[in-house]
Design a protein around this motif. Structure first.
Motif, PDB file in Angstrom:
ATOM      1  N   ALA A  65      48.278 -10.584  55.201  1.00 37.22           N
ATOM      2  CA  ALA A  65      49.015  -9.320  55.354  1.00 37.22           C
ATOM      3  C   ALA A  65      49.628  -8.879  54.026  1.00 37.22           C
ATOM      4  O   ALA A  65      49.583  -7.702  53.667  1.00 37.22           O
ATOM      5  N   VAL A  66      50.190  -9.833  53.295  1.00 33.17           N
ATOM      6  CA  VAL A  66      50.814  -9.518  52.001  1.00 33.17           C
ATOM      7  C   VAL A  66      49.761  -9.010  51.012  1.00 33.17           C
ATOM      8  O   VAL A  66      49.962  -7.988  50.337  1.00 33.17           O
ATOM      9  N   SER A  69      48.409  -5.569  51.888  1.00 31.70           N
ATOM     10  CA  SER A  69      49.409  -4.548  51.547  1.00 31.70           C
ATOM     11  C   SER A  69      49.401  -4.268  50.051  1.00 31.70           C
ATOM     12  O   SER A  69      49.435  -3.105  49.623  1.00 31.70           O
ATOM     13  N   ALA A  88      45.707  -0.728  54.314  1.00 31.83           N
ATOM     14  CA  ALA A  88      47.028  -0.723  54.945  1.00 31.83           C
ATOM     15  C   ALA A  88      46.915  -1.027  56.432  1.00 31.83           C
ATOM     16  O   ALA A  88      47.748  -1.749  57.003  1.00 31.83           O
ATOM     17  N   SER A  91      46.508  -4.663  56.786  1.00 37.72           N
ATOM     18  CA  SER A  91      47.753  -5.400  56.557  1.00 37.72           C
ATOM     19  C   SER A  91      48.612  -5.419  57.816  1.00 37.72           C
ATOM     20  O   SER A  91      49.244  -6.440  58.131  1.00 37.72           O
ATOM     21  N   VAL A  92      48.631  -4.317  58.565  1.00 34.50           N
ATOM     22  CA  VAL A  92      49.393  -4.275  59.822  1.00 34.50           C
ATOM     23  C   VAL A  92      48.764  -5.222  60.843  1.00 34.50           C
ATOM     24  O   VAL A  92      49.470  -5.966  61.544  1.00 34.50           O
ATOM     25  N   ALA A  95      49.567  -8.770  59.843  1.00 32.40           N
ATOM     26  CA  ALA A  95      50.992  -9.051  60.050  1.00 32.40           C
ATOM     27  C   ALA A  95      51.288  -9.299  61.520  1.00 32.40           C
ATOM     28  O   ALA A  95      52.063 -10.209  61.876  1.00 32.40           O
ATOM     29  N   GLN A 103      57.190  -9.310  58.146  1.00 33.67           N
ATOM     30  CA  GLN A 103      55.884  -8.809  57.729  1.00 33.67           C
ATOM     31  C   GLN A 103      55.428  -7.664  58.636  1.00 33.67           C
ATOM     32  O   GLN A 103      54.838  -6.691  58.166  1.00 33.67           O
ATOM     33  N   SER A 106      57.565  -4.505  57.577  1.00 34.44           N
ATOM     34  CA  SER A 106      57.364  -4.054  56.198  1.00 34.44           C
ATOM     35  C   SER A 106      55.953  -3.516  55.989  1.00 34.44           C
ATOM     36  O   SER A 106      55.761  -2.523  55.261  1.00 34.44           O
ATOM     37  N   LYS A 107      54.974  -4.131  56.621  1.00 32.50           N
ATOM     38  CA  LYS A 107      53.597  -3.666  56.422  1.00 32.50           C
ATOM     39  C   LYS A 107      53.346  -2.340  57.124  1.00 32.50           C
ATOM     40  O   LYS A 107      52.449  -1.582  56.748  1.00 32.50           O
ATOM     41  N   THR A 110      53.978   0.264  54.578  1.00 30.82           N
ATOM     42  CA  THR A 110      52.838   0.454  53.667  1.00 30.82           C
ATOM     43  C   THR A 110      51.856   1.450  54.270  1.00 30.82           C
ATOM     44  O   THR A 110      51.368   2.361  53.591  1.00 30.82           O
ATOM     45  N   TRP A 149      61.211  -0.233  51.390  1.00 23.93           N
ATOM     46  CA  TRP A 149      60.812   0.375  52.654  1.00 23.93           C
ATOM     47  C   TRP A 149      61.677   1.586  52.978  1.00 23.93           C
ATOM     48  O   TRP A 149      61.182   2.602  53.459  1.00 23.93           O
TER      49      TRP A 149
END
Length: 366
Positions: A65-66, A69, A88, A91-92, A95, A103, A106-107, A110, A149
């Motif tokens: 995920a990191v 992103s 993106a 990444s979701v 996460a 995560q 925050s994702k 993104t 964010w």
């Protein structure tokens, strides 16, 4: 970066097979991180994507995920908006699989920031509200999004007021309210940094800001060309406001003179490859010699680098000249940093193809 490179069989591409797969994935991410920090953004994409694939194979969903992103942010900076949106979304997904509350929220920011850049404000607003609800559950004592964010959320919320402020500026009879000298210097510096790093999204913003501040039709056309190329419609309304106002702007602005100077310095074949119509006059070259290398440079109207020609997809062109009783072959090389007229670039800096061109030849030419 030098220490990390020692573990690669092929620089920044293939890690030594003597290492375990988790170690290889980690090293790829480290290489990408350092390349990004050095401003070598296009070079960072390959190892970062390879590192992401490695994390997915290992089902290391938090790190996946990191990395996804980070890759989305990198894509966005390079003007690859559709790729940024896809990464993106990944990444979701990763996460959510990780189950990590931070995560997950925050994702989502993104993804929402990418939706905002694409001009999908309502969808972005809904996603930001979802992320802020998750933030309140994650840290009840801090119910609002904060840090990066929160900054992204504020960028979306301030889009309307920013447009209103620019409309007031455009409506002024002279387009100015006091001295803008320092502003020009700041924008020149921002454009130089963005150009060296291939930061296409920031380059589009620089062109649009310059167009509105100095009522420059050529800069406005460049802004639209980059925005359309990237699919970056965050500033769609602002761009259309400026184009309506531009109907009353003077026909000749500094950037028009910059293009005219380009035409007077570069050979016709180069201009055609760059999408410019050659001037009727014979092209002039200003060559320099340093360290055994001959290079041709062009100054823009501010004495800076005229280094934002469109991508050159043709075979290298040559410009013949005489220097010191012998013939010099000036070869066009996409992706090389362009030097000032009358001087060579001692650092030999490089960047993504299409953002800068350098004309160089002789011993030591790249």
């Amino acid at each position: 970066m030098g220490a990390v490179a020692c573990f690669f069989d092929e620089p920044c591409q293939r890690v030594s097979t003597a290492l375990s797969e988790p170690d290889r994935a980690w090293l790829l991410n480290q290489a990408a991180f350092h390349l990004r920090a050095l401003g070598r953004l296009s070079e960072a994409v390959g190892p970062m994507r390879a590192g992401l694939d490695g994390a997915v194979r290992l089902q290391d969903w938090k790190n996946a995920a990191v990395v996804a992103s980070n890759l989305s942010e990198l894509d966005l900076t390079l003007g690859l908006v559709s790729d940024a949106l896809a990464d993106a979304g990944r990444s979701v997904e990763y996460a959510d699989r990780s189950g990590d509350a931070f995560q997950r929220l925050s994702k989502r920011t993104t993804l929402t920031d990418t939706l905002h850049q694409q001009g999908e404000r309502e969808a972005a607003l809904a996603r930001f509200r979802e992320a802020e609800t998750m933030q309140a559950e994650f840290q009840p004592q801090y119910p609002l999004l904060y840090s990066l964010w929160g900054f992204r959320y504020c960028g979306l919320l301030l889009a309307g007021p920013e447009r209103a402020a620019w409309r007031v500026w455009l409506a002024r009879p002279d387009g100015r309210s006091g001295s803008v000298g320092p502003t020009r210097a700041d924008l020149d510096e921002a454009r130089s940094i963005a150009s060296r790093g291939g930061m296409v999204l920031f380059m589009a913003d620089c062109h649009l800001h310059r167009a509105r501040l100095w009522r420059d039709r050529a800069e406005l056309a460049r802004a639209r060309a980059l925005i359309e190329h990237c699919g970056d419609w965050r500033r769609r309304e602002e761009l259309e406001d400026a184009e309506r106002a531009a109907q009353t702007w003077p026909a000749l602005e500094p950037s028009d003179r910059m293009e005219a100077r380009l035409k007077s310095h570069l050979p016709s074949r180069t201009l055609v490859g760059a999408g410019l119509k050659p001037a009727p006059t014979t092209p002039r070259a200003c060559a320099s010699h340093r360290g055994g290398t001959h290079r041709l440079g062009v100054l823009d109207y501010n004495g800076g680098l005229a280094n934002q020609l469109p991508e050159h997809r043709h075979a290298p062109s040559r410009l013949q000249s005489e220097r010191g009783g012998r013939q010099v072959d000036h070869r066009l090389q996409p992706g090389r940093h362009q030097c000032r007229a009358g001087s060579a670039d001692p650092a030999g800096r490089s960047g993504p193809a299409g953002q800068r061109v350098a004309l160089s030849a002789g011993p030591g030419a790249g």
